[in-house]
Write an enzyme that holds these catalytic residues in place. Structure first.
Site, short mmCIF file in Angstrom:
data_model
loop_
_atom_site.label_atom_id
_atom_site.label_comp_id
_atom_site.label_asym_id
_atom_site.label_seq_id
_atom_site.Cartn_x
_atom_site.Cartn_y
_atom_site.Cartn_z
N PRO A 148 0.85 -1.20 0.00
CA PRO A 148 0.00 0.00 0.00
C PRO A 148 0.88 1.25 0.00
O PRO A 148 1.77 1.37 0.84
CB PRO A 148 -0.80 -0.11 1.31
N SER A 149 0.62 2.16 -0.93
CA SER A 149 1.53 3.31 -1.07
C SER A 149 1.34 4.33 0.04
O SER A 149 2.21 5.13 0.31
CB SER A 149 1.35 3.97 -2.43
N ASN A 150 0.17 4.27 0.71
CA ASN A 150 -0.08 5.28 1.74
C ASN A 150 0.23 4.76 3.13
O ASN A 150 -0.14 5.34 4.12
CB ASN A 150 -1.54 5.71 1.69
N CYS A 151 0.89 3.64 3.18
CA CYS A 151 1.16 2.97 4.43
C CYS A 151 2.57 3.38 4.86
O CYS A 151 3.54 2.83 4.39
CB CYS A 151 1.07 1.48 4.16
N LEU A 152 2.67 4.37 5.74
CA LEU A 152 3.99 4.92 6.05
C LEU A 152 4.63 4.19 7.22
O LEU A 152 3.96 3.62 8.04
CB LEU A 152 3.88 6.42 6.36
#
Lengths: 110, 119, 100
Positions: free
Chosen positions: A106-110
């Site tokens: 997931p790209s928004n999973c920091l």
């Protein structure tokens, strides 16, 4: 990094996600779960299948909140909550479940 | 109270990375529960056309991604009436449910947010 | 709750200028920098469009960019700024919308 499943070599990225999403099948999911020391049970599979539906529909991996919302929408509030999902996937459902379901990180999973 | 932000997306899905960058900002902000709005302006309204085939130019399907916005908590979706009309796009057959605003409505919209980013 | 709209692209062959103008509310302002200052070229369509904006809309331009382009006979409503004025202006409005 790679994984040997049924005699087939599966390439993983540095975070353990599939490089080629087409490599996924249930045996691969089991092998990925082994690496995470997680035994997949019916409740896990239900979420993994749901994630694959999410990806087929939206072409992206959900962050935690959308995953919870989508689960609530499809499976009801009893399963679509952070407690249930955190318990199943060691507190990082968006990341770990996406990995086991063969989705991109997931790209928004920091 | 988190500061609100309006992202104005004014490029078509096929004009380089702009449309995707705008969407990524919105999805990331939505995941952090920021109060966000997304406005489709100019060629940005082409993102709202259904049945586009990203695979034919080997790209990812932006329109499919847009459908996920409500799940990411982003419900404030707007499109410019003038931009739709200039491109002969029918407000009632867009691939995403948006509020269509005329010029005065857009001025008011921009002035409602703490920050505005045009991409 | 006014907005300062910041343009830096040429009005000729780029849609930002014509797209921005209809969105200006009376309390809003426009700041032209870089090639956007070509909109001040006398006798052109963009200059005429600037003149037609409601008179409450303030129009600013960065003086050094205007001078660099040898622009003269500027529309009377344009106020020229140096960089200090630019910074001061961005603080005067609630938000800045840069047309990147």
């Amino acid at each position: 990094m790679s994984l040997l499943v049924d005699g087939r070599e599966i390439t993983l990225d540095k975070d353990g996600f599939l490089v080629d999403l087409a490599d996924w099948n249930e045996a691969v999911a089991e092998a990925l779960a082994d690496r995470e020391e997680l035994a997949l049970e019916a409740d896990h599979w239900e979420i993994l299948r749901l994630l694959r539906e999410f990806y087929a529909e939206f072409q992206l991996s959900p962050a935690t909140r959308p995953l919870i919302k989508y689960t609530a929408l499809k499976l009801g509030a009893e399963k679509g909550n952070s407690l249930h999902l955190n318990r199943l996937f060691k507190g990082t459902p968006a990341k770990l479940a996406a990995k086991l379901a063969g989705l991109p990180k997931p790209s928004n999973c920091l | 109270m988190a500061r609100s932000m309006l992202i104005i997306s004014r490029q078509s899905p096929w004009a380089g990375p702009s449309a995707r960058e705008a969407l990524d900002i919105v999805l990331a902000g939505g995941a952090f529960e920021l109060p966000l709005g997304l406005l489709f302006l100019d060629d940005g309204v082409f993102q709202l056309v259904g049945s586009q085939r990203a695979a034919s130019v080997e790209q990812k399907d932006l329109t499919a991604n847009l459908q996920a916005l409500p799940l990411f908590g982003v419900d404030a979706l707007f499109a410019a009436r003038r931009s739709l009309a200039e491109r002969n796009l029918d407000e009632s057959s867009l691939a995403l449910s948006v509020e269509v605003l005329d010029d005065a409505g857009l001025s008011a919209l921009i002035n409602r947010y703490d920050h505005v980013i045009t991409i | 709750m006014a907005t300062l709209h910041l343009l830096s692209h040429t009005p000729f062959g780029d849609s930002r200028f014509s797209s921005c103008l209809p969105l200006l509310a009376d309390s809003d302002a426009l700041l032209l920098t870089g090639d956007a200052t070509y909109a001040l070229t006398a006798g052109t369509q963009p200059a005429a469009e600037l003149e037609r904006l409601p008179e409450q809309v303030a129009v600013f331009a960065l003086d050094e960019d205007v001078q660099a382009r040898a622009l003269s006979a500027l529309p009377a409503r344009v106020q020229l700024l140096d960089y200090a004025g630019f910074v001061e202006l961005t603080c005067r409005y609630q938000r800045v919308n840069s047309w990147l």
